[in-house]
Design a protein around this motif. Structure first.
Motif, PDB file in Angstrom:
ATOM      1  N   ASN A 173       0.856  -1.179   0.000  1.00 50.54           N
ATOM      2  CA  ASN A 173       0.000   0.000   0.000  1.00 50.54           C
ATOM      3  C   ASN A 173       0.898   1.237   0.000  1.00 50.54           C
ATOM      4  O   ASN A 173       2.128   1.122  -0.018  1.00 50.54           O
ATOM      5  N   LEU A 216       0.016  -5.960   1.466  1.00 50.38           N
ATOM      6  CA  LEU A 216      -1.389  -5.935   1.088  1.00 50.38           C
ATOM      7  C   LEU A 216      -2.145  -7.060   1.782  1.00 50.38           C
ATOM      8  O   LEU A 216      -1.603  -8.128   2.041  1.00 50.38           O
ATOM      9  N   THR A 217      -3.398  -6.791   2.072  1.00 49.26           N
ATOM     10  CA  THR A 217      -4.306  -7.850   2.487  1.00 49.26           C
ATOM     11  C   THR A 217      -5.183  -8.163   1.280  1.00 49.26           C
ATOM     12  O   THR A 217      -5.480  -7.277   0.478  1.00 49.26           O
ATOM     13  N   ASN A 252      -7.466  -1.670  -0.686  1.00 50.42           N
ATOM     14  CA  ASN A 252      -6.124  -1.173  -0.424  1.00 50.42           C
ATOM     15  C   ASN A 252      -5.745  -0.102  -1.434  1.00 50.42           C
ATOM     16  O   ASN A 252      -6.264  -0.083  -2.558  1.00 50.42           O
ATOM     17  N   LYS A 274      -4.822   4.812   3.756  1.00 46.34           N
ATOM     18  CA  LYS A 274      -4.770   3.587   2.948  1.00 46.34           C
ATOM     19  C   LYS A 274      -5.738   3.650   1.787  1.00 46.34           C
ATOM     20  O   LYS A 274      -5.520   3.066   0.777  1.00 46.34           O
TER      21      LYS A 274
END
Length: 268
Positions: A231, A237-238, A243, A268
């Motif tokens: 990010n 990153l998820t 994001n 974010k």
């Protein structure tokens, strides 16, 4: 043990079949709706294509989970097990208005790790694909590792929106980035933006807001060519949440993060 080669084979067959169905549908009228805002479009073909994948996956891999943009899969709250992250048409606005510059995007993850990435540019018949640890390809062409590029010689994908003064975020670092790079491009499909980095057509991509189905497949491709992504705060990153994204070769991403964005106050 999971047979990733077989999963990859089937996923490619389904992607190509879905692409043929989308092309055939383009001769017919579209039913167009809006989602979160007037520019966030969804068509009957988005929904039909997602249902096509859901039916194929559920009938073949009953223990796999599905996270899809149009919400017809499951309420996925973790990446435990095998999860397909699907965008049936990434770039719906382009699909509606231009009849090109859109893609089918599928990332397949196991316990949070990207194992397979598929991005299919339907109109140009270009399939970007990767199995973890086996390299990334565009059709049958192996994509080489990325080379470092100086910021002044870089082509960067960025939406002009992020460089325009806004009460919601600090646009100054993005405006400065736009001035300093060799050129900027806006494709209108995040999946293709990431595929273009993997194939060397672009050097970096910066955006403030993407959903997992926009970037999951592309990140698998980027892993295989030595690219990095995070990010805008440099954090991992998820793949379950929205994001911001900075992606590209390591040197240019580090420069963007530290010389342009750091301390800008953007979220974010």
């Amino acid at each position: 043990m999971t047979n990733w080669v077989e999963i990859d084979r089937l996923a490619k067959l389904w992607v190509k079949e879905a692409g043929s169905r989308i092309k055939a549908s383009m001769q017919e009228g579209l039913s167009i709706e809006t989602k979160s805002n007037p520019n966030d479009l969804v068509t009957n073909i988005d929904k039909e294509t997602e249902r096509f994948f859901i039916e194929k996956i559920q009938s073949t891999f009953s223990d796999h989970h599905i996270l899809g943009e149009e919400g017809q899969g499951e309420e996925v709250t973790s990446l435990d097990g095998i999860v397909w992250i699907i965008d049936p048409i990434d770039g719906t606005m382009n699909f509606v208005h231009q009849k090109r510059n859109f893609a089918i995007s599928i990332g397949i993850f196991e316990n949070g790790v990207g194992k397979i990435g598929l991005i299919y540019d339907v109109i140009h018949d270009e399939l970007y694909h990767a199995i973890k640890g086996e390299g990334a390809y565009m059709n049958d062409i192996l994509l080489p590792p990325l080379k470092d590029v100086e910021i002044e010689k870089a082509i960067v994908g960025i939406n002009p929106t992020w460089a325009i003064e806004s009460p919601y975020f600090d646009a100054k670092p993005f405006a400065r980035l736009v001035r300093d790079v060799r050129g900027t491009r806006t494709i209108g499909s995040a999946a293709l933006e990431l595929a273009y980095i993997a194939s060397g057509r672009s050097d970096a991509y910066v955006t403030l807001r993407l959903a997992p189905w926009d970037y999951a497949a592309g990140c698998v491709l980027l892993d295989e060519v030595g690219a990095v992504y995070s990010n805008i705060h440099g954090e991992r990153l998820t793949f379950l949440d929205k994001n911001s994204i900075v992606a590209g070769n390591r040197s240019i991403c580090e420069k963007i993060l530290h010389d342009y964005i750091k301390g800008s106050g953007n979220k974010k």
